[in-house]
Design an enzyme around this catalytic site. Sequence first.
Site, PDB file in Angstrom:
ATOM      1  N   THR A  11       0.809  -1.219   0.000  1.00 48.35           N
ATOM      2  CA  THR A  11       0.000   0.000   0.000  1.00 48.35           C
ATOM      3  C   THR A  11       0.846   1.274   0.000  1.00 48.35           C
ATOM      4  O   THR A  11       0.311   2.375  -0.130  1.00 48.35           O
ATOM      5  CB  THR A  11      -0.931   0.029   1.232  1.00 48.35           C
ATOM      6  OG1 THR A  11      -0.136  -0.074   2.420  1.00 48.35           O
ATOM      7  CG2 THR A  11      -1.923  -1.121   1.182  1.00 48.35           C
ATOM      8  N   VAL A  14       6.469   2.769  -2.733  1.00 55.58           N
ATOM      9  CA  VAL A  14       7.377   1.841  -3.405  1.00 55.58           C
ATOM     10  C   VAL A  14       6.698   0.515  -3.690  1.00 55.58           C
ATOM     11  O   VAL A  14       6.862  -0.067  -4.766  1.00 55.58           O
ATOM     12  CB  VAL A  14       8.659   1.638  -2.565  1.00 55.58           C
ATOM     13  CG1 VAL A  14       9.553   0.564  -3.187  1.00 55.58           C
ATOM     14  CG2 VAL A  14       9.434   2.947  -2.449  1.00 55.58           C
ATOM     15  N   ARG A  39      -3.864  -3.638   9.562  1.00 55.15           N
ATOM     16  CA  ARG A  39      -4.796  -2.514   9.397  1.00 55.15           C
ATOM     17  C   ARG A  39      -5.116  -2.224   7.931  1.00 55.15           C
ATOM     18  O   ARG A  39      -6.103  -1.548   7.634  1.00 55.15           O
ATOM     19  CB  ARG A  39      -4.255  -1.262  10.083  1.00 55.15           C
ATOM     20  CG  ARG A  39      -3.030  -0.654   9.459  1.00 55.15           C
ATOM     21  CD  ARG A  39      -2.606   0.628  10.174  1.00 55.15           C
ATOM     22  NE  ARG A  39      -1.404   1.205   9.589  1.00 55.15           N
ATOM     23  CZ  ARG A  39      -0.180   0.890   9.955  1.00 55.15           C
ATOM     24  NH1 ARG A  39       0.015  -0.003  10.905  1.00 55.15           N
ATOM     25  NH2 ARG A  39       0.868   1.462   9.385  1.00 55.15           N
ATOM     26  N   ARG A  99      21.793  -3.929   4.114  1.00 50.59           N
ATOM     27  CA  ARG A  99      22.707  -3.505   3.045  1.00 50.59           C
ATOM     28  C   ARG A  99      24.180  -3.751   3.366  1.00 50.59           C
ATOM     29  O   ARG A  99      24.960  -4.135   2.499  1.00 50.59           O
ATOM     30  CB  ARG A  99      22.495  -2.024   2.723  1.00 50.59           C
ATOM     31  CG  ARG A  99      21.160  -1.738   2.062  1.00 50.59           C
ATOM     32  CD  ARG A  99      20.946  -0.248   1.893  1.00 50.59           C
ATOM     33  NE  ARG A  99      19.588   0.042   1.426  1.00 50.59           N
ATOM     34  CZ  ARG A  99      19.008   1.220   1.543  1.00 50.59           C
ATOM     35  NH1 ARG A  99      19.652   2.228   2.113  1.00 50.59           N
ATOM     36  NH2 ARG A  99      17.781   1.388   1.094  1.00 50.59           N
ATOM     37  N   CYS A 130      18.162   4.816  -2.638  1.00 47.49           N
ATOM     38  CA  CYS A 130      17.722   5.287  -3.948  1.00 47.49           C
ATOM     39  C   CYS A 130      18.740   6.224  -4.607  1.00 47.49           C
ATOM     40  O   CYS A 130      18.973   6.161  -5.816  1.00 47.49           O
ATOM     41  CB  CYS A 130      16.361   5.972  -3.841  1.00 47.49           C
ATOM     42  SG  CYS A 130      16.231   7.162  -2.495  1.00 47.49           S
ATOM     43  N   GLN A 157      17.081  15.663  -3.507  1.00 46.76           N
ATOM     44  CA  GLN A 157      16.221  14.491  -3.390  1.00 46.76           C
ATOM     45  C   GLN A 157      14.757  14.866  -3.165  1.00 46.76           C
ATOM     46  O   GLN A 157      14.428  15.680  -2.303  1.00 46.76           O
ATOM     47  CB  GLN A 157      16.722  13.588  -2.258  1.00 46.76           C
ATOM     48  CG  GLN A 157      18.077  12.974  -2.573  1.00 46.76           C
ATOM     49  CD  GLN A 157      18.633  12.130  -1.448  1.00 46.76           C
ATOM     50  OE1 GLN A 157      19.782  12.328  -1.037  1.00 46.76           O
ATOM     51  NE2 GLN A 157      17.870  11.181  -0.943  1.00 46.76           N
ATOM     52  N   ARG A 235      17.080  17.649   0.754  1.00 47.29           N
ATOM     53  CA  ARG A 235      15.690  17.414   0.360  1.00 47.29           C
ATOM     54  C   ARG A 235      15.159  18.675  -0.316  1.00 47.29           C
ATOM     55  O   ARG A 235      15.353  19.792   0.197  1.00 47.29           O
ATOM     56  CB  ARG A 235      14.847  17.082   1.589  1.00 47.29           C
ATOM     57  CG  ARG A 235      13.471  16.534   1.267  1.00 47.29           C
ATOM     58  CD  ARG A 235      13.530  15.119   0.707  1.00 47.29           C
ATOM     59  NE  ARG A 235      13.833  14.118   1.709  1.00 47.29           N
ATOM     60  CZ  ARG A 235      14.071  12.833   1.426  1.00 47.29           C
ATOM     61  NH1 ARG A 235      14.035  12.411   0.170  1.00 47.29           N
ATOM     62  NH2 ARG A 235      14.341  11.978   2.387  1.00 47.29           N
ATOM     63  N   HIS A 242      14.953  12.117  -8.141  1.00 50.45           N
ATOM     64  CA  HIS A 242      16.167  12.608  -7.474  1.00 50.45           C
ATOM     65  C   HIS A 242      17.150  13.121  -8.518  1.00 50.45           C
ATOM     66  O   HIS A 242      17.318  12.507  -9.587  1.00 50.45           O
ATOM     67  CB  HIS A 242      16.858  11.488  -6.696  1.00 50.45           C
ATOM     68  CG  HIS A 242      16.157  11.068  -5.446  1.00 50.45           C
ATOM     69  ND1 HIS A 242      15.034  11.688  -4.961  1.00 50.45           N
ATOM     70  CD2 HIS A 242      16.456  10.068  -4.558  1.00 50.45           C
ATOM     71  CE1 HIS A 242      14.658  11.083  -3.834  1.00 50.45           C
ATOM     72  NE2 HIS A 242      15.511  10.113  -3.573  1.00 50.45           N
ATOM     73  N   ASN A 315      13.203   8.120  -8.491  1.00 50.33           N
ATOM     74  CA  ASN A 315      13.661   7.396  -7.300  1.00 50.33           C
ATOM     75  C   ASN A 315      12.740   6.260  -6.891  1.00 50.33           C
ATOM     76  O   ASN A 315      13.183   5.294  -6.266  1.00 50.33           O
ATOM     77  CB  ASN A 315      13.821   8.364  -6.120  1.00 50.33           C
ATOM     78  CG  ASN A 315      12.555   9.136  -5.820  1.00 50.33           C
ATOM     79  OD1 ASN A 315      12.125   9.975  -6.624  1.00 50.33           O
ATOM     80  ND2 ASN A 315      11.947   8.889  -4.673  1.00 50.33           N
TER      81      ASN A 315
END
Length: 340
Positions: A11, A14, A39, A99, A130, A157, A235, A242, A315
């Site tokens: 949902t 991504v 939920r 990662r 990203c 970004q 940002r 991006h 991104n």
Amino acid sequence: MGYKVAVLGATGNVGQEMLNILAEREFPADEVVALASRRSQGTEVSYGERTLKVKALDTYDFAGTDICLMATSGEMSAEWAPKIAAKGCVVIDNSSKWRMDPDVPLVVPEVNADAIAGYTKKNIIANPNCSTAQMVVAMKPLHDAAKITRCVVSTYQSVSGAGKEAMDELFTQTRSIFVNDPKESEFFTKQIAFNVIPHIDVFMEDGSTKEEWKMMVETKKILDAKIKVTATCVRVPVFVGHAEALNLEFEREISDDEARDILREAPGCLVVDKREDGGYVTPVECVGEYATYISRLRSDPTVDNGLNLWVVSDNLRKGAALNAVQIAEILGARYLKKAG
């Protein structure tokens, strides 16, 4: 016979993009399952021309599921990825949790596809940050040609990298300013509308943010541990896409013309570099596209063997969902025996 694929976090921004790309690329799946927290159970999401009803993660049995694409928080990944992997389902995780684990491959298919083979240690494969993903796609062919020694990157970004709440805040703040009803920032540390914020993720002891640290260590793991990387991550009030300004130093001389020719032939790269008004790509033009766009290629005369370039990508696609699906495609084609 195709695969059974689960998308966890279906949902979110991504997760929805993962479903879109699985359908667009006609991934060989006999069944696709949309998963989220309890939920969200029963919520409908799109998968191509079909509509899927979201199932609850905590009651779903992963036995018989081949691949799980995870688009969740690091905390949820820490709890659930090992459980899912233990059921024989390969996890491709988009969070930062795995990662830097030495037993988990960190993969950008255009750069280090062979690293996928290491998935068998934990049955987990990590997607990079990203901003790292699009950067190393542009760096890899140039590194192969002339060996990059140092990278200085400044990022611009979009708010979608921080999720739906961030996108909502940009929208509501922008609207409020237009009607002269300013609202306090709730998600971001400062006003994001008509502003830029040099702060992504938490601060670390050396003054860097964790986002900047991620770009450094992930680039070393994916591309070359010897490359020196320093980043400033910012940002900006853009919804999707991006952008990055890269300054690269090389072992040998490489001209902007040579670099341009190399990048034109490189997988995943699309060079748009005309030295005229509008002869470059901005985030608005990259939305919905697969490519990593490269513009503003030029030599840097202030250092030996230096180049400047401008790198732009969607991104939510290359930085997250597309990269994960590309990993799944290679995983299926090379390593999973169930391919039909």
